[in-house]
Motif scaffolding. Structure first.
Motif, PDB file in Angstrom:
ATOM      1  N   LEU A   1       0.826  -1.199   0.000  1.00  0.00           N
ATOM      2  CA  LEU A   1       0.000   0.000   0.000  1.00  0.00           C
ATOM      3  C   LEU A   1       0.866   1.257   0.000  1.00  0.00           C
ATOM      4  CD1 LEU A   1      -2.789   1.162  -0.003  1.00  0.00           C
ATOM      5  CD2 LEU A   1      -2.715   1.238   2.478  1.00  0.00           C
TER       6      LEU A   1
ATOM      7  N   ARG B   1       2.185   1.847  -3.274  1.00  0.00           N
ATOM      8  CA  ARG B   1       1.181   2.354  -4.186  1.00  0.00           C
ATOM      9  C   ARG B   1       1.006   3.851  -4.023  1.00  0.00           C
ATOM     10  NH1 ARG B   1      -4.214  -0.658  -3.581  1.00  0.00           N
ATOM     11  NH2 ARG B   1      -5.510   0.862  -4.640  1.00  0.00           N
ATOM     12  N   VAL B   2       0.959   4.265  -2.754  1.00  0.00           N
ATOM     13  CA  VAL B   2       0.831   5.698  -2.518  1.00  0.00           C
ATOM     14  C   VAL B   2       2.074   6.415  -3.038  1.00  0.00           C
ATOM     15  CG1 VAL B   2       0.677   7.461  -0.752  1.00  0.00           C
ATOM     16  CG2 VAL B   2      -0.707   5.406  -0.574  1.00  0.00           C
TER      17      VAL B   2
ATOM     18  N   LEU C   1       1.768   6.711  -6.702  1.00  0.00           N
ATOM     19  CA  LEU C   1       0.739   7.694  -7.035  1.00  0.00           C
ATOM     20  C   LEU C   1       1.293   9.106  -6.870  1.00  0.00           C
ATOM     21  CD1 LEU C   1      -2.205   8.407  -7.684  1.00  0.00           C
ATOM     22  CD2 LEU C   1      -2.611   8.473  -5.231  1.00  0.00           C
TER      23      LEU C   1
END
Lengths: 1148, 142
Positions: free
Chosen positions: A115, A118-119, A122
């Motif tokens: 996670l 992923r951030v 992003l």
């Protein structure tokens, strides 16, 4: 609005308190409304609670500084970091700079668990842009993740790659991504294809070797993967549709399957099967079938089916229908389909839904030229839409009308456009519309009065944002006139009258450009209005001059008008007033104009002579050498005055006396010396600077004082704003093509103009009843009763057809066009090694002789500029047969191998360039430099070769296309250079450069201001996946423009006496140079001087600066020194040459 | 598609995604301008606006405006449906989505958008697989 905020606020605490674990999808319980209690939540809440922008700013700054501390602290956990990132993204979205976090985003992507990663990714994709330097740090992470066994990590890596990736690093990941094309999971395969699409967009040649893999992706069993590959194909087909015709069948089959509902149900969207896929395919088919009956044949069935199937009343089906119609009208037409498509358009247009109506209009605009009857059917709707409240509908309707304009309906349509123009405020829309109105007005104007009125409206509504071409074209139209002189005068007179009326209005504010146009016309043609007292006009202009809103540039225009009018009146109080008022104006250019006017008005005869009536179109020969002043100078010298030395030379002399160490003078600025000499030494009579002015309104020359004073290189017959001769030529270039085709339109660059008469003819053939209906409808519109949109069909003749003024120029241009096109054919033929030295020398000698032939007689009469075109023309004429001959003989050899290198060579070819440009044969005859590389990127290489012809310097720019696909519309644009003038136009367009081939263009350059060195810069634009621009610069030296000048000793003597600009200098001869003759030989070889004679220890040499400014050199040796004495009509030239001589002598 | 903006009726930006490279300053200017243009539009007018040489396609869902900038030759209706599909995806993921979901979980909204549109082109048109991709990764992280 405030109550909305309140409501939101009142809801917030409740929501946040509830902590609803989320009505998340299914039982996964995963996502949903969480994290509201986090720091982000509190940040958002506190921001929402704030009332002023100022407070928000304070809060965010606070937040940012605390974030900064947190992220840079080594103890921060990744989990915390992730949260910080989210907050940073939020701050960035609100418009606050948070660049300190960028590096941490990359770190997070590198180190975090899923996670967090992923951030991190992003944040990277949101923060950084394609060319950001930090992006390089991401590459390693991406490579690692691509190799990961965890699917999600691979997915993330592929996603980031397809969003943002540094072009240079593609090779690092390309093999990994290629592997992924065989992955068992379709999502991975799909994302791999997407990544390759991205690569194709940013660096097409890096993925060209995997084209067959794209084909495999197209045949993938998963529809998602196949859909992704369509993006690549659409792009590739856009660039080169002919290469993929063989795939038409496959695309048709796929579309059939999609339309037939063979795809999995979850690709359905509102029970329409895979609409995005359908539209993609329709677009591809449209591109493939364009102008290709055979390919089109294949798709008729499926298109028919698509039309039939799309029947549900939903936006998405309309989107498909629209695309279908578009495709049907793009490909080779089939009547049945066209009928159906027309029906579809009808559905759109008649729809009450505004979105659909808009699309209908858009479709109509697109098809109207093919099928004008359709417009007839929908007249009512069109008329309604014209007064629609939504501006986009109105605009689209006008666009539609613009395309069906002809001689009959132009008045109504332009009126509508003007109405719209008055309402719109956005600059972009205004520029666009004004251009169209001006084009229509020029093309179809029914009478003079209307034309002038329309143009007035254009100028006053368009304001100062109008494209400068519009006033220029308008004035040129007035000045050059048409075939009928009587008509011309009427038009001009009407213009004068209307402007006078406009100026009559008290307190009206007009845009500057409009005022400039008015003042030029009044100055030029006010005498046509015999009933108006010039004094009245002068008074008006005078009052304008005093207005504060008038810019100084406009004032200069007005002043020029006053001067012109003053030349036609005997004596005028206003003129005197103007002189008085502006003689001590703070604006120097105004002051100068006032002075000039004063002097001129004292000598009426001179003034009349200077400002003949209506001479704006005649070329003026300017004595740039100021030879008429020679007597004056000689007289001065005779009285014992010291010969003038330019500033820098004086300085140089001083320097050389002072110290012995610095042999090389510092970089000289000849430009400044020119102006200083102009002002101090050779004050020209004021009238002279007007010589350039009377032709066009050279506001610009007046604007810069130095320009107005000096006349070196006065090729500026026209002011910058007005008609530079080269501009004129660019305008003319189109004319030969357009005028012959029925005299429909004067060559105007722009949209392909609708063919008025044809259309009208078609209209009239059919439906007489409809015509009646239409005309009655348009009478109902009320603007002008007689004229109707679909009126009777008489031929709309082109009213304002421009006279071709400079036939000569045109011809020579055509010839050069032909020549260059002939030359293009030689290009692929390689192997023209540079001529060996002997050849070169031989060439040089022949050239010397030629040059002397052409120049000696010129020098003898005046030293004025001769018209270069004519000279060039005969030169080209001579060469023409040769080039023809050689062309055909070369073709028989047919050596085309270079054009199609083997595939393996293509791949290797990326680094080394196999494309060696070669000079066209007829240019090989001249001396030329070696072909040098200017610059390159991964698609193009630019090479340059200077060719020193007898009468000019030709710059040959070779553009080589390294890629394997052809490049369309490559534009070569030179910038205006300070010292140089590029003849003809500054731009050159290659319509098409085939893959792996070389094209070239040639530009003729003159030196306008003398300087030792100068740079011409420019750029190459082309459309590949995006607009790409490659910049280059070319260094030119004075020597590029020096040619030998052959003459006899007697001529030399005569010319020597008539010249007055002296420069003398002693330079040391090195021991190697021994004798005078050796020194002179050095000069002959290096500087291209011509040795006229050697007598004892004295030698005389002559050369000329292109186009024809002579410079004479007298040399004498005494005690190891070489005394150089230059004379030339141009003051800066001797200095420039002296500098070169010094350099050459020191080097040898 | 050149860019996508989500903003509220109060003119607050909720989400921005750029598919063309522009300097920050330019972006800010564009955002301000577009929000102003779109908010001042009449409800009855069409969902398309001319803007410079691009077209804006926007749609309002409750208090949130979704706005895309497209080129002239693009299909406006289709873009409208792209927006709609995105909203559907959000809806499916969040379950009855509202503006607050997007405010507080904007990173998730971005994830979904990235799954749906890449480089300005629609990529995943199957609703199920798009949402599944996100859910999969959501699951894995726990």
């Amino acid at each position: 609005m405030s109550d909305v905020v309140e409501r939101t606020l009142s809801v917030l605490p409740g929501l946040l308190g509830q902590h609803k674990p989320g009505a998340g999808p299914g039982d996964t319980g995963g996502p949903g409304r969480v994290s509201a209690s986090s720091r982000l939540g509190s940040l958002i809440r506190s921001i929402t609670a704030l009332t002023s922008k100022h407070e928000e700013e304070k809060l965010i700054q606070q937040e940012l500084s605390s974030l900064k501390a947190t992220v840079s602290a080594p103890t921060t956990t990744l989990r915390l970091m992730k949260e910080c990132m989210v907050r940073l993204i939020y701050c960035e979205m609100l418009g606050y700079e948070s660049s300190f976090g960028y590096i941490h985003a990359i770190k997070l992507a590198q180190q975090g668990n899923l996670l967090e990663k992923r951030v991190g990714y992003l944040a990277v994709s949101l923060f950084l842009h394609e060319n950001h330097e930090l992006l390089l740090l991401l590459v390693n992470t991406v490579v690692k993740d691509l190799q990961s066994t965890n699917l999600v990590e691979v997915c993330m890596a592929l996603t980031i790659v397809s969003q943002i990736f540094p072009r240079e690093m593609i090779p690092a990941v390309l093999p990994l991504i290629e592997d992924k094309l065989q992955h068992s999971k379709e999502i991975i395969r799909r994302k791999a294809v997407q990544a390759l699409y991205k690569f194709y967009l940013i660096a097409p040649n890096q993925v060209q070797h995997i084209h067959d893999k794209f084909r495999k992706a197209l045949c993938d069993r998963d529809a998602g993967v196949m859909a992704a590959s369509l993006h690549i194909y659409l792009q590739m087909i856009k660039e080169n549709s002919s290469g993929y015709k063989d795939l038409t069948g496959s695309f048709v089959t796929i579309l059939k399957q999609v339309v037939g509902g063979k795809l999995p149900v979850d690709f359905n969207y509102h029970s329409v099967p895979a609409p995005w896929l359908q539209i993609q395919l329709l677009r591809i088919l449209g591109l493939l079938g364009k102008d290709d009956p055979r390919t089109s044949e294949l798709m008729y069935d499926v298109l028919d089916e698509s039309l039939r199937r799309a029947e549900i009343n939903h936006n998405i089906t309309y989107a498909i229908l629209f695309e279908c119609v578009h495709t049907i009208y793009t490909i080779h037409p089939k009547t049945e389909l066209l009928e159906k498509a027309a029906k579809c358009i009808g559905k759109f247009v008649l729809s009450p839904k505004i979105n659909l109506k808009y699309l209908g209009l858009k479709a109509l605009t697109y098809v109207i030229q093919q099928d004008p009857n359709l417009a007839l059917q929908h007249q009512m709707t069109i008329i309604e839409c014209l007064d629609h409240q939504d501006p986009i509908i109105k605009r689209e309707t006008l666009e539609l009308l613009y395309r069906i304009t002809n001689g009959q309906n132009v008045v109504v349509i332009v009126q509508k456009m003007l109405d719209y123009l008055k309402e719109s405020k956005e600059e972009y829309a205004i520029i666009n519309l004004v251009g169209k109105i001006a084009e229509l007005a020029e093309k179809y104007a029914p009478d003079n009065e209307w034309f002038i009125q329309t143009m007035n409206a254009v100028f006053s509504a368009g304001g100062d944002v109008v494209h400068p071409d519009i006033p220029n074209n308008f004035l040129r139209l007035l000045a050059e006139g048409f075939d009928d002189g009587n008509e011309d005068d009427q038009l001009r007179m009407y213009a004068v009258q209307s402007y006078l009326a406009l100026l009559e209005e008290e307190g009206a504010l007009y845009p500057q450009k409009f005022l400039q146009v008015m003042s030029w016309v009044l100055g030029q043609y006010s005498s046509l209005a015999t009933d108006v007292d010039p004094e009245v006009i002068l008074t008006k202009l005078h009052s304008l001059l005093k207005k504060a809103f008038v810019t100084s540039e406009t004032k200069v225009w007005i002043m020029a008008a006053v001067t012109k009018i003053a030349s036609r009146t005997s004596c005028s109080k206003t003129v005197d007033k103007v002189i008085q008022e502006f003689s001590n104006s703070l604006d120097t250019s105004m002051r100068q104009f006032a002075f000039e006017l004063k002097h001129l008005s004292e000598d009426k005869a001179l003034m009349k002579n200077l400002l003949p009536y209506d001479a704006s179109c005649s070329d003026i020969v300017v004595d740039a050498s100021l030879s008429f002043l020679d007597g004056f100078v000689a007289e001065g010298l005779g009285r014992g005055a010291a010969p003038y030395k330019p500033h820098h030379q004086r300085q140089e002399e001083k320097l050389s006396q002072e110290k012995a160490l610095n042999f090389e003078p510092y970089g000289l600025s000849f430009a400044s010396s020119v102006s200083s000499s102009g002002i101090t030494g050779r004050q020209s009579p004021t009238g002279l600077s007007f010589a350039s002015d009377m032709s066009g309104n050279s506001a610009e020359t007046g604007h810069k004082e130095t320009n107005a004073l000096k006349l070196e290189g006065v090729r500026k017959l026209w002011g910058k704003e007005g008609y530079l001769p080269k501009k004129e030529k660019t305008g003319k270039e189109n004319e030969p093509q357009t005028v012959p085709c029925g005299g429909l339109l004067a060559g105007e660059v722009g949209d392909p103009p609708p063919s008025g008469p044809d259309q009208a003819a078609i209209l009239s053939e059919g439906d007489k009843e409809k015509q009646q209906l239409a005309s009655s409808l348009f009478i109902g519109l009320g603007s002008s009763a007689g004229v109707s949109l679909m009126g009777k069909s008489d031929t709309a003749t082109q009213k304002f057809k421009r006279k071709s003024k400079i036939n000569e120029t045109q011809n020579s241009e055509e010839i050069s066009d032909f020549q260059s096109s002939a030359a293009l054919d030689f290009d692929p033929l390689l192997g023209t090694a540079p001529l060996n030295v002997e050849d070169c020398e031989e060439n040089l000698h022949t050239m010397l002789r030629k040059a002397s032939l052409s120049s000696s007689d010129l020098v003898e009469d005046t030293l004025a500029f001769e018209t270069p075109q004519s000279e060039k023309k005969c030169g080209l004429d001579d060469r023409l047969p040769d080039s023809r001959l050689s062309q055909s003989s070369l073709f028989t050899d047919g050596n085309i191998e270079i054009l199609q290198p083997s595939p393996s060579a293509q791949c290797e070819g990326a680094s080394k360039t196999p494309l060696v440009p070669a000079l066209p044969e007829e240019l090989e005859l001249h001396t030329h430099s070696e072909v040098m590389e200017l610059c390159q990127n991964d698609a193009l290489v630019l090479h340059l070769c200077k060719v020193w012809t007898n009468d000019s310097l030709l710059l040959i720019v070779f553009v080589s296309n390294k890629t394997t696909s052809a490049l369309n519309a490559v534009n070569l644009v030179f910038e205006e250079a300070e010292h140089f003038q590029i003849l003809e136009s500054l731009t050159y367009q290659f319509p098409l450069i085939e893959a792996q081939s070389v094209e070239h263009c040639q530009k003729c350059v003159w030196m306008e201001k003398i300087s030792a060195h100068g740079i011409i810069s420019g750029s190459v634009n082309y459309q590949s996946e995006m607009e790409t621009c490659l910049e280059f610069s070319i260094t030119l030296s004075l020597l590029d423009f020096i040619r030998p000048m052959e003459m006899t000793t007697e001529d030399f003597g005569k010319l020597w006496l008539s010249l007055s600009n002296d420069v003398k200098q002693n330079i040391k001869m090195s021991s190697s140079q021994g004798s005078l003759s050796e020194a002179l030989n050095t000069l002959q070889q290096k500087l291209k001087l011509h040795i006229v004679d050697i007598i004892g220890n004295e030698g005389i040499l002559a050369c000329q600066l292109l186009p024809s400014v002579p410079c004479l050199l007298h040399c004498r040796t005494h005690s190891g020194m070489l005394a150089l004495w230059f004379r030339s009509p141009c003051s800066a030239l001797p200095d420039g040459l002296l500098y070169q001589c010094q350099k050459v002598m020191e080097e040898s | 598609i050149h860019f996508i903006l989500l903003f509220s009726r109060q003119g607050k930006l909720r989400l921005q995604k750029w598919y063309t490279t522009l300097p920050e300053k330019e972006k800010k200017k564009i955002i301000r301008e577009i929000i102003q243009i779109v908010l001042s539009r009449n409800q009855k007018t069409s969902s398309f606006v001319d803007w410079k040489d691009l077209k804006l396609v926007y749609k309002r869902y409750a208090s949130l405006y979704f706005c895309c900038a497209i080129e002239d030759q693009d299909n406006e209706l289709l873009t409208l449906e792209v927006v709609h599909r995105y909203v559907e995806l959000l809806d499916r993921y969040f379950g009855n989505v509202c503006e607050l979901d997007i405010i507080f979980n904007f990173e998730k909204a971005y994830f979904i958008l990235d799954e749906f549109i890449i480089g300005g082109e629609v990529q995943e048109t199957s609703k199920r697989s798009a949402v599944k991709a996100i859910e999969d990764s959501d699951m894995l992280q726990e």
